[in-house]
Design an enzyme around this catalytic site. Structure first.
Site, PDB file in Angstrom:
ATOM      1  N   PRO A 120      85.993  78.820  38.685  1.00 29.05           N
ATOM      2  CA  PRO A 120      86.247  79.023  40.119  1.00 29.05           C
ATOM      3  C   PRO A 120      84.983  79.567  40.978  1.00 29.05           C
ATOM      4  CG  PRO A 120      87.110  81.065  38.956  1.00 29.05           C
ATOM      5  CD  PRO A 120      86.504  79.934  37.810  1.00 29.05           C
ATOM      6  N   ASP A 121      85.084  79.238  42.159  1.00 30.94           N
ATOM      7  CA  ASP A 121      83.918  79.280  43.092  1.00 30.94           C
ATOM      8  C   ASP A 121      83.890  81.059  43.452  1.00 30.94           C
ATOM      9  OD1 ASP A 121      81.865  79.316  44.736  1.00 30.94           O
ATOM     10  OD2 ASP A 121      83.067  78.334  46.296  1.00 30.94           O
ATOM     11  N   VAL A 122      83.938  81.926  42.512  1.00 32.27           N
ATOM     12  CA  VAL A 122      83.659  83.236  42.877  1.00 32.27           C
ATOM     13  C   VAL A 122      82.469  84.185  42.049  1.00 32.27           C
ATOM     14  CG1 VAL A 122      86.262  83.427  42.985  1.00 32.27           C
ATOM     15  CG2 VAL A 122      85.476  83.843  40.754  1.00 32.27           C
TER      16      VAL A 122
END
Ligand code: SPV
Ligand code: MG
Length: 294
Positions: A63-65
């Site tokens: 995920p883009d975290v």
């Protein structure tokens, strides 16, 4: 504002964007995550490539975290830069730390040939703008310091610094978004990115009206997808980024291909729907490479 500028030439990628801004030509940018998706964007006719943190993370099935670091983003962005002649804009999240990290980010991406570095005003670790909870803005003054450090770290005149505000994403109003963007331009941003997760372009249009073309404006119409780029240009947008459409198209295409293969017991019935092997050879310039060998 006019559309369809002449394509950039390889050597002067950043200067081309500056000239397009000066000429008020809308710059149309496609999100990518590797050399192949970057080249497909270029072949489709886009003016530039956005090295998307969402895409680069998703390609690693993450995920883009803020899980990936500077080196991984740099490696992915460099692969895109090498695959195309058009400018590559690097999505550098929050700049991988504080002011000195933002400066180092600029140095590293600039020396890899990246035309523009984009840094956003959220607290590290940032989450993708469309994640519903946990969005937190950094104090505007602190972020302006990061931008100033990045701007001063440039060694080429034309490399662009894009200051991105997540004010609207984080529930702040247009006044706050404007206050921040004014500060960011004073700190050295060459353009600002106003991000929005609204279902229509209304709040972006209002922002643009009050911004009065103080500096070039970048938008990412993901949730307000039906906004025509000609209308966006008319409203004062200088650059439009289609950040994740290729990634989403890829997921749909792969899913339907694999389910058809399992359903039919072979790939025969869908062969005409998928790119032939020779197409992949052509995209990756096999002949040029074999020519080198000769
Ligand atoms: C990205 O493509 O990684 C972006 C744009 O930053 S968005 O996903 O809309 O936040
Ligand atoms: Mg991103």
């Amino acid at each position: 504002m006019t559309m369809s500028p002449p394509r950039p030439v390889g050597a002067e990628r950043a200067a081309w964007i500056r000239q397009a801004f000066a000429d008020r030509r809308l710059v149309r940018v496609a999100g990518a995550h590797d050399g192949l998706t970057a080249r497909l964007a270029e072949q489709a006719g886009f003016d530039a490539v956005w090295a998307s943190s969402f895409g680069i993370s998703a390609a690693a099935c993450l995920p883009d975290v803020s899980l990936l670091g500077l080196a991984e983003y740099l490696s992915a962005s460099t692969a895109m830069h090498r695959a195309v002649e058009v400018p590559v804009l690097a999505d550098c999240d929050t700049g991988f730390g504080g002011s000195i990290n933002a400066a180092y980010t600029m140095m590293q991406f600039e020396s890899a040939g990246i035309a523009a570095v984009c840094i956003e005003d959220k607290v590290f670790p940032k989450r993708n703008s469309f994640v519903g909870a946990g969005q937190q803005l950094l104090a505007a003054e602190e972020f302006a310091g990061k931008l100033q450090a990045a701007a001063e770290a440039r060694s080429r005149r034309d490399t662009l610094l894009i200051g991105r505000t997540e004010a609207l994403i984080c529930g702040e109003d247009i006044d706050e978004a404007l206050r921040r963007c004014h500060l960011y331009v004073e700190a050295g941003a060459d353009a600002i990115l106003i991000h929005s997760k609204a279902s229509g372009p209304g709040e972006v249009i209002e922002f643009l009206r009050r911004w009065e073309r103080r500096a070039p404006v970048v938008v990412v119409p993901t949730t307000y997808a039906a906004w025509d780029s000609a209308d966006a240009a008319e409203a004062g947008v200088d650059m439009v980024i289609y950040a994740n459409q290729a990634l989403r198209a890829l997921v749909s295409a792969v899913r339907s291909t694999w389910s058809a293969v399992l359903e039919h017991g072979s790939s025969g019935p869908i062969e005409q729907d998928i790119a032939p092997v020779r197409d992949i050879f052509a995209i990756s310039q096999l002949d040029t490479w074999l020519g080198r060998e000769r």
